[in-house]
Design an enzyme around this catalytic site. Structure first.
Site, PDB file in Angstrom:
ATOM      1  N   TYR A  78      40.094  50.690  30.244  1.00  0.00           N
ATOM      2  CA  TYR A  78      40.610  49.959  31.406  1.00  0.00           C
ATOM      3  C   TYR A  78      41.102  50.930  32.483  1.00  0.00           C
ATOM      4  CZ  TYR A  78      44.092  47.757  34.407  1.00  0.00           C
ATOM      5  OH  TYR A  78      44.810  47.364  35.503  1.00  0.00           O
ATOM      6  N   LYS A 103      39.673  51.762  36.295  1.00  0.00           N
ATOM      7  CA  LYS A 103      40.469  51.649  37.525  1.00  0.00           C
ATOM      8  C   LYS A 103      40.483  53.000  38.256  1.00  0.00           C
ATOM      9  CE  LYS A 103      42.529  48.513  38.839  1.00  0.00           C
ATOM     10  NZ  LYS A 103      42.116  47.349  39.683  1.00  0.00           N
ATOM     11  N   THR A 145      46.563  50.891  39.539  1.00  0.00           N
ATOM     12  CA  THR A 145      47.653  50.788  38.561  1.00  0.00           C
ATOM     13  C   THR A 145      48.245  52.149  38.217  1.00  0.00           C
ATOM     14  OG1 THR A 145      47.989  50.344  36.203  1.00  0.00           O
ATOM     15  CG2 THR A 145      45.752  50.692  36.868  1.00  0.00           C
ATOM     16  N   ASP A 146      49.498  52.129  37.753  1.00  0.00           N
ATOM     17  CA  ASP A 146      50.128  53.388  37.307  1.00  0.00           C
ATOM     18  C   ASP A 146      49.416  53.952  36.085  1.00  0.00           C
ATOM     19  OD1 ASP A 146      50.981  51.482  35.446  1.00  0.00           O
ATOM     20  OD2 ASP A 146      53.119  51.943  35.621  1.00  0.00           O
ATOM     21  N   GLU A 147      48.615  53.098  35.406  1.00  0.00           N
ATOM     22  CA  GLU A 147      47.962  53.562  34.189  1.00  0.00           C
ATOM     23  C   GLU A 147      46.923  54.655  34.458  1.00  0.00           C
ATOM     24  OE1 GLU A 147      46.948  50.645  31.248  1.00  0.00           O
ATOM     25  OE2 GLU A 147      48.363  49.216  32.081  1.00  0.00           O
TER      26      GLU A 147
HETATM   27  N1  LIG Z   1      49.444  43.001  35.904  1.00  0.00           N
HETATM   28  C1  LIG Z   1      49.898  44.221  36.097  1.00  0.00           C
HETATM   29  O1  LIG Z   1      50.886  44.626  35.483  1.00  0.00           O
HETATM   30  C2  LIG Z   1      49.236  45.132  37.096  1.00  0.00           C
HETATM   31  C3  LIG Z   1      49.856  46.347  37.415  1.00  0.00           C
HETATM   32  C4  LIG Z   1      49.255  47.184  38.343  1.00  0.00           C
HETATM   33  C5  LIG Z   1      48.064  46.825  38.927  1.00  0.00           C
HETATM   34  N2  LIG Z   1      47.473  45.660  38.587  1.00  0.00           N
HETATM   35  C6  LIG Z   1      46.199  45.334  39.239  1.00  0.00           C
HETATM   36  O2  LIG Z   1      46.378  44.140  39.952  1.00  0.00           O
HETATM   37  C7  LIG Z   1      45.177  43.374  39.926  1.00  0.00           C
HETATM   38  C8  LIG Z   1      45.473  41.987  39.373  1.00  0.00           C
HETATM   39  O3  LIG Z   1      46.024  42.143  38.066  1.00  0.00           O
HETATM   40  P1  LIG Z   1      46.382  40.873  37.170  1.00  0.00           P
HETATM   41  O4  LIG Z   1      47.391  41.305  36.187  1.00  0.00           O
HETATM   42  O5  LIG Z   1      46.644  39.688  38.038  1.00  0.00           O
HETATM   43  O6  LIG Z   1      45.010  40.670  36.410  1.00  0.00           O
HETATM   44  P2  LIG Z   1      44.500  39.388  35.609  1.00  0.00           P
HETATM   45  O7  LIG Z   1      43.571  39.903  34.561  1.00  0.00           O
HETATM   46  O8  LIG Z   1      45.622  38.540  35.184  1.00  0.00           O
HETATM   47  O9  LIG Z   1      43.655  38.587  36.708  1.00  0.00           O
HETATM   48  C9  LIG Z   1      42.481  39.142  37.212  1.00  0.00           C
HETATM   49  C10 LIG Z   1      41.789  38.101  38.084  1.00  0.00           C
HETATM   50  O10 LIG Z   1      40.537  38.658  38.497  1.00  0.00           O
HETATM   51  C11 LIG Z   1      39.519  37.683  38.264  1.00  0.00           C
HETATM   52  N3  LIG Z   1      38.255  38.386  37.977  1.00  0.00           N
HETATM   53  C12 LIG Z   1      37.957  39.140  36.891  1.00  0.00           C
HETATM   54  N4  LIG Z   1      36.695  39.603  36.984  1.00  0.00           N
HETATM   55  C13 LIG Z   1      36.199  39.154  38.164  1.00  0.00           C
HETATM   56  C14 LIG Z   1      34.945  39.314  38.824  1.00  0.00           C
HETATM   57  N5  LIG Z   1      33.950  40.039  38.276  1.00  0.00           N
HETATM   58  N6  LIG Z   1      34.771  38.714  40.025  1.00  0.00           N
HETATM   59  C15 LIG Z   1      35.766  37.971  40.586  1.00  0.00           C
HETATM   60  N7  LIG Z   1      36.975  37.783  39.995  1.00  0.00           N
HETATM   61  C16 LIG Z   1      37.181  38.370  38.806  1.00  0.00           C
HETATM   62  C17 LIG Z   1      39.999  36.867  37.085  1.00  0.00           C
HETATM   63  O11 LIG Z   1      39.380  35.586  37.037  1.00  0.00           O
HETATM   64  C18 LIG Z   1      41.493  36.790  37.358  1.00  0.00           C
HETATM   65  O12 LIG Z   1      41.814  35.705  38.215  1.00  0.00           O
HETATM   66  C19 LIG Z   1      44.187  44.170  39.083  1.00  0.00           C
HETATM   67  O13 LIG Z   1      43.363  44.915  39.932  1.00  0.00           O
HETATM   68  C20 LIG Z   1      45.071  45.089  38.259  1.00  0.00           C
HETATM   69  O14 LIG Z   1      44.404  46.274  37.895  1.00  0.00           O
HETATM   70  C21 LIG Z   1      48.028  44.790  37.691  1.00  0.00           C
END
Ligand SMILES: NC(=O)c1ccc[n+]([C@@H]2O[C@H](COP(=O)([O-])OP(=O)(O)OC[C@H]3O[C@@H](n4cnc5c(N)ncnc54)[C@H](O)[C@@H]3O)[C@@H](O)[C@H]2O)c1
Length: 423
Positions: free
Chosen positions: A126, A130, A101-103
């Site tokens: 968080y 990451k 993530t950009d964070e």
């Molecule tokens: N949403 C954003 O804006 C954003 C931006 C940049 C990067 N990301 C990255 O993208 C990825 C997905 O983000 P998101 O927003 O869909 O997250 P989210 O929290 O909505 O979903 C995360 C998913 O991971 C699953 N999960 C959590 N812990 C787990 C474990 N121990 N084992 C197996 N599954 C597990 C959850 O059940 C869920 O389906 C993450 O790695 C996040 O850091 C998200």
């Protein structure tokens, strides 16, 4: 879903995960769902066996949750990533995409943009978890030759997003005529990326990205949270008076800003969905998927909403109050140790003297004579304690097995054990 791929979806289904979001692919013959935890190496290995590519989405991803309870972030995001990497390495996975993530770049000064080699300066548990996972990926490429690539995306939005994130929470609140919680003055700047553009970026990286590289994936629009909330209220036809300023998040980053020239130049990727179109579609989606929304906003979500928004002042005070420690510090910070494999006293009896016992203790077969003597001596020292434990075990019944024919150290040990036990 393309016929060229078979997808195995491995997910723990935490409160952020929801099988109802995948109804449209659930019966597709190229799709399989496994409910499990990325921290469980056995489940990961069984699932990953036979796969060529791993796209590591799984995460605990909510910043507020990470402030209230950092342990699950570290466990899933750092330890879980480590488990995936270990198994991927063992199984010779052909490509491993790690989503970050950009964070991780932290708060960017006005006018500056984070490039892929900017220093990670995370501000929340968080983003720290990451950033840690990104650092764990790197040696797997350089030292172990795992073909991994890291992507760092900006704030996603779009359909099926769990309504604890800013944009779906704001849309859902507006549609329900509920107050829109805005942290602090709402002047935090975020770069918005439609989830479909993000997924196209991940595909570009998987197909054409260079191993070991990091690729930023960012949207075209940077908008302040307060401006975004006002825009959504206009788009949903709701009054601006719904905006409600709440206590700011401790350590809240003011500005995220990515430099995405690398992915555009090397892989020809750029965002295709304008913020106007993306927001319109997302609002329409929220209007049509009321059943999905009602279901995800029941139960745990209700408790979460009360804690983080309705009672925000008091619950935040509890964690930021000077000098206060988390109440269950150890339980929170240290994952429960996995149960070690121990040999119970009963195992010792069967191991040395049981019906199918090898002529020599198994461990001794592979070690030199001197080490073997040491092993027997140390096992011998354990006999009194082992016998005491055995006698305390109500399920233990002593049975004389067979005689100890040879004079080997193992048999002498067995004979001594039996003799002491029979007294
Ligand atoms: N949403 C954003 O804006 C954003 C931006 C940049 C990067 N990301 C990255 O993208 C990825 C997905 O983000 P998101 O927003 O869909 O997250 P989210 O929290 O909505 O979903 C995360 C998913 O991971 C699953 N999960 C959590 N812990 C787990 C474990 N121990 N084992 C197996 N599954 C597990 C959850 O059940 C869920 O389906 C993450 O790695 C996040 O850091 C998200």
């Amino acid at each position: 879903m393309s016929q060229d791929y078979s997808v195995v979806n491995f997910d723990k289904l935490t409160c952020a995960g929801n099988l109802a979001s995948l109804d449209s692919v659930a019966s597709n013959p190229h799709y399989t769902f496994i409910k499990s935890d990325i921290c469980d190496p056995v489940a990961v290995e069984m699932t990953m066996a036979g796969c060529q590519t791993v796209v590591h989405f799984a995460a605990e991803s909510h910043v507020d949750r990470s402030i209230y309870d950092p342990a699950p972030m570290i466990e899933t995001n750092a330890t879980g990533t480590f488990v995936l990497l270990q198994i991927a390495r063992k199984l010779n996975i052909e490509k491993f995409a790690h989503l970050s993530t950009d964070e991780v770049y932290g708060d960017m000064e006005p006018g500056t943009f984070a490039g892929e080699y900017s220093l990670p300066q995370p501000s929340s548990p968080y983003s720290a978890s990451k950033a840690s996972s990104d650092l764990i990926v790197r040696p797997y490429v350089r030292t172990f030759g795992l073909p991994a690539i890291i992507t760092r995306a900006s704030n996603n939005y779009g359909p099926f997003q769990f309504p604890e994130k800013f944009l779906p929470l704001t849309i859902a609140s507006a549609l329900d005529d509920k107050p829109l919680p805005i942290y602090g003055d709402g002047k935090q700047e975020r770069n918005w990326l439609h989830v479909q553009d993000h997924c196209r970026g991940i595909f570009a990286v998987l197909e054409r990205g260079r191993i070991g590289e990091v690729y930023n994936i960012g949207g075209a629009d940077v908008v302040e949270n307060l401006t975004m909330a006002r825009r959504l209220l206009r788009a949903t036809g709701k009054p601006q008076s719904l905006i409600s300023h709440v206590a700011d998040r401790p350590g809240h980053d003011r500005r995220y800003a990515l430099n995405c020239e690398k992915i555009q130049r090397e892989l020809g990727w750029k965002p295709t969905i304008s913020l106007d179109d993306g927001l319109r579609q997302t609002i329409e989606w929220h209007r049509s998927y009321t059943k999905w929304l009602t279901e995800v906003r029941g139960g745990h979500y209700r408790t979460y909403y009360q804690k983080y928004y309705e009672n925000r002042g008091s619950s935040l005070h509890a964690i930021t109050e000077s000098g206060r420690k988390p109440t269950s510090y150890l339980a929170q910070a240290i994952p429960q140790p996995r149960k070690a494999t121990t040999y119970s006293p009963r195992t010792i009896v069967l191991f040395l003297c049981g019906k199918n016992a090898p002529r020599k203790p198994q461990a001794a077969r592979t070690i030199r004579h001197r080490q073997r003597r040491l092993l027997h001596r140390s096992l011998g020292d354990q006999i009194p304690a082992a016998i005491t434990r055995l006698r305390r075990n109500p399920r233990f019944v002593f049975q004389q097995r067979r005689s100890h024919e040879s004079g080997s150290p193992a048999c002498q040990l067995g004979a001594r054990f039996h003799a002491e036990l029979a007294q």
